[in-house]
Design an enzyme around this catalytic site. Structure first.
Site, PDB file in Angstrom:
ATOM      1  N   HIS A  13     -18.654  24.678  18.058  1.00 62.74           N
ATOM      2  CA  HIS A  13     -19.328  25.212  16.861  1.00 62.74           C
ATOM      3  C   HIS A  13     -20.894  25.125  16.993  1.00 62.74           C
ATOM      4  O   HIS A  13     -21.433  24.425  17.975  1.00 62.74           O
ATOM      5  CB  HIS A  13     -19.004  24.117  15.605  1.00 62.74           C
TER       6      HIS A  13
ATOM      7  N   TYR B 295     -26.182  16.411  22.129  1.00 58.74           N
ATOM      8  CA  TYR B 295     -27.108  16.829  21.163  1.00 58.74           C
ATOM      9  C   TYR B 295     -28.474  16.269  21.503  1.00 58.74           C
ATOM     10  O   TYR B 295     -28.608  15.142  22.449  1.00 58.74           O
ATOM     11  CB  TYR B 295     -27.014  16.579  19.572  1.00 58.74           C
TER      12      TYR B 295
ATOM     13  N   HIS C 116     -24.058  24.947  14.301  1.00 61.62           N
ATOM     14  CA  HIS C 116     -24.329  24.244  12.738  1.00 61.62           C
ATOM     15  C   HIS C 116     -25.346  24.993  11.966  1.00 61.62           C
ATOM     16  O   HIS C 116     -26.376  25.644  12.842  1.00 61.62           O
ATOM     17  CB  HIS C 116     -25.020  22.869  12.952  1.00 61.62           C
TER      18      HIS C 116
ATOM     19  N   ARG D  50     -14.415  17.479  18.972  1.00 64.23           N
ATOM     20  CA  ARG D  50     -14.696  18.553  18.020  1.00 64.23           C
ATOM     21  C   ARG D  50     -14.626  19.944  18.565  1.00 64.23           C
ATOM     22  O   ARG D  50     -14.972  20.062  19.609  1.00 64.23           O
ATOM     23  CB  ARG D  50     -16.077  18.108  17.420  1.00 64.23           C
TER      24      ARG D  50
ATOM     25  N   TYR E 296     -16.742  19.078  22.225  1.00 68.04           N
ATOM     26  CA  TYR E 296     -17.460  17.866  22.696  1.00 68.04           C
ATOM     27  C   TYR E 296     -16.697  16.820  22.099  1.00 68.04           C
ATOM     28  O   TYR E 296     -16.466  16.897  20.655  1.00 68.04           O
ATOM     29  CB  TYR E 296     -18.784  17.850  22.607  1.00 68.04           C
TER      30      TYR E 296
HETATM   31  C1  BEZ Z   1     -21.261  17.367  14.708  1.00 72.68           C
HETATM   32  O1  BEZ Z   1     -22.453  17.312  15.185  1.00 72.68           O
HETATM   33  O2  BEZ Z   1     -20.628  18.330  14.568  1.00 72.68           O
HETATM   34  C2  BEZ Z   1     -20.690  16.050  14.114  1.00 72.68           C
HETATM   35  C3  BEZ Z   1     -20.425  15.152  15.215  1.00 72.68           C
HETATM   36  C4  BEZ Z   1     -20.031  13.907  14.705  1.00 72.68           C
HETATM   37  C5  BEZ Z   1     -19.365  13.545  13.647  1.00 72.68           C
HETATM   38  C6  BEZ Z   1     -19.283  14.798  12.702  1.00 72.68           C
HETATM   39  C7  BEZ Z   1     -19.877  15.887  13.092  1.00 72.68           C
HETATM   40 FE    FE Z   2     -21.695  19.421  16.129  1.00 66.00          FE
END
Ligand code: BEZ
Ligand code: FE
Length: 302
Positions: A215, A157, A217, A212, A191
């Site tokens: 996705h 990010y 957000h 993860r 990621y």
């Molecule tokens: C996210 O940005 O999706 C995320 C990253 C770390 C922990 C929880 C969510």
């Molecule tokens: Fe994320």
């Protein structure tokens, strides 16, 4: 009481809440004390283990600043964030489900026009996302606001990367009078959550991976409706079943289809081939308290 023992200590500590005036605070503290004591009893915590825990929590705090929130991450990987979310957003009725906010939300994303580009020159698979914002009664929600963010193709990010020149891969977009929205971006990729701090170490000791699934957000808001904090996940991602932060829900998994048509690409202002995804966000009329969306910077402002 002068004769405190293993057996009566917990009651003695709870009894010291007698003059606590805020009833909710009292309830939460009493429960916290009882559960922490029960945990210590159950595992018969050694002094070395207790000190390890103190060091771990200290290191977790030392990792926190206005851009990084290791405590949110800790809550996420232990499933606490999703449990708090589940308890606070029992929506049903076809409304879009919430999922974890995560530590990388930032206030003040730039507004783009409906149909605009959230990726602004970032490398990645060109992607077109469109859909509608509807109410649970099936009617469009005109002018709903979508606040969106995603990582780059390397899994970072903007707040994790030095010198990106302000907010990147973030945008706010207003749906039109029929609740329709569309935007261009790059296809999200899976990621790892940050592993260079205490949370990374504890994941490793638990034998867990940090990944993860890919996705985007979204925070979707409209006056008179419950705020939805959610993601759209990419169907087929190998980590959908084992998200490091337990955020996946079937209703949020979407096909990102490959489209090879030059004509279709031209129509949406992208080069071919491109990916396309669509989704209907369904908002529930606001009943109770609204979710107050906070960022790492808010948590650092104590
Ligand atoms: C996210 O940005 O999706 C995320 C990253 C770390 C922990 C929880 C969510
Ligand atoms: Fe994320």
């Amino acid at each position: 009481m002068r004769k405190l023992t293993e057996a009566n200590l917990t009651d003695a500590v709870v009894a010291r809440l007698a003059k606590t005036t805020d009833p909710r605070f009292k309830e939460v503290m009493a429960s916290l004390i009882r559960h922490v004591h029960a945990f210590v009893r159950e595992v018969e915590l050694s002094e070395e283990e207790w000190f390890e825990a103190i060091k771990f929590l200290t290191a977790t705090g030392q990792q926190c600043d206005a851009k990084r929130q290791e405590y949110i991450l800790l809550s996420d990987v232990l499933g606490v964030s999703m449990l708090v979310d589940a308890i606070n957003h029992r929506r049903g009725g076809g409304a879009t489900e919430n999922t974890v906010l995560g530590p990388f939300y930032v206030h003040g994303a730039p507004e783009i026009e409906n149909g605009g580009d959230m990726a602004k020159g970032w490398d990645g698979e060109p992607t077109y996302v469109s859909g509608r914002v509807l109410s649970t009664d099936g009617k469009p929600v005109p002018g709903a606001l979508l606040d969106m963010w995603q990582s780059n193709t390397e899994g970072w990010y903007d707040v994790q990367v030095a010198d990106t020149g302000g907010r990147q891969l973030r945008a706010k977009l207003r749906a039109d009078a029929e609740g329709r929205f569309r935007f261009r971006t790059i296809k999200p990729t899976a990621y790892p959550v940050p592993t260079d701090g205490p949370v990374g170490q504890i994941l490793d000791r638990m034998g867990r991976h940090p990944m993860r699934p890919a996705h985007l957000h979204f925070i979707v808001t409209a006056p008179g409706y419950e705020t939805v904090v959610t993601h759209l996940f990419v169907e087929g991602d190998p980590y959908l079943e084992s998200d490091a932060v337990f955020g996946v829900k079937n209703s949020l998994v979407v096909d990102f289809r490959r489209n090879n048509s030059e004509e279709a690409a031209r129509k949406v202002g992208l080069p071919a081939p491109f990916c396309e995804a669509s989704y209907e966000f369904v908002l529930k009329p606001a009943g109770g308290k609204q979710q107050h969306v906070t960022s790492a910077a808010d948590a650092a402002r104590v």
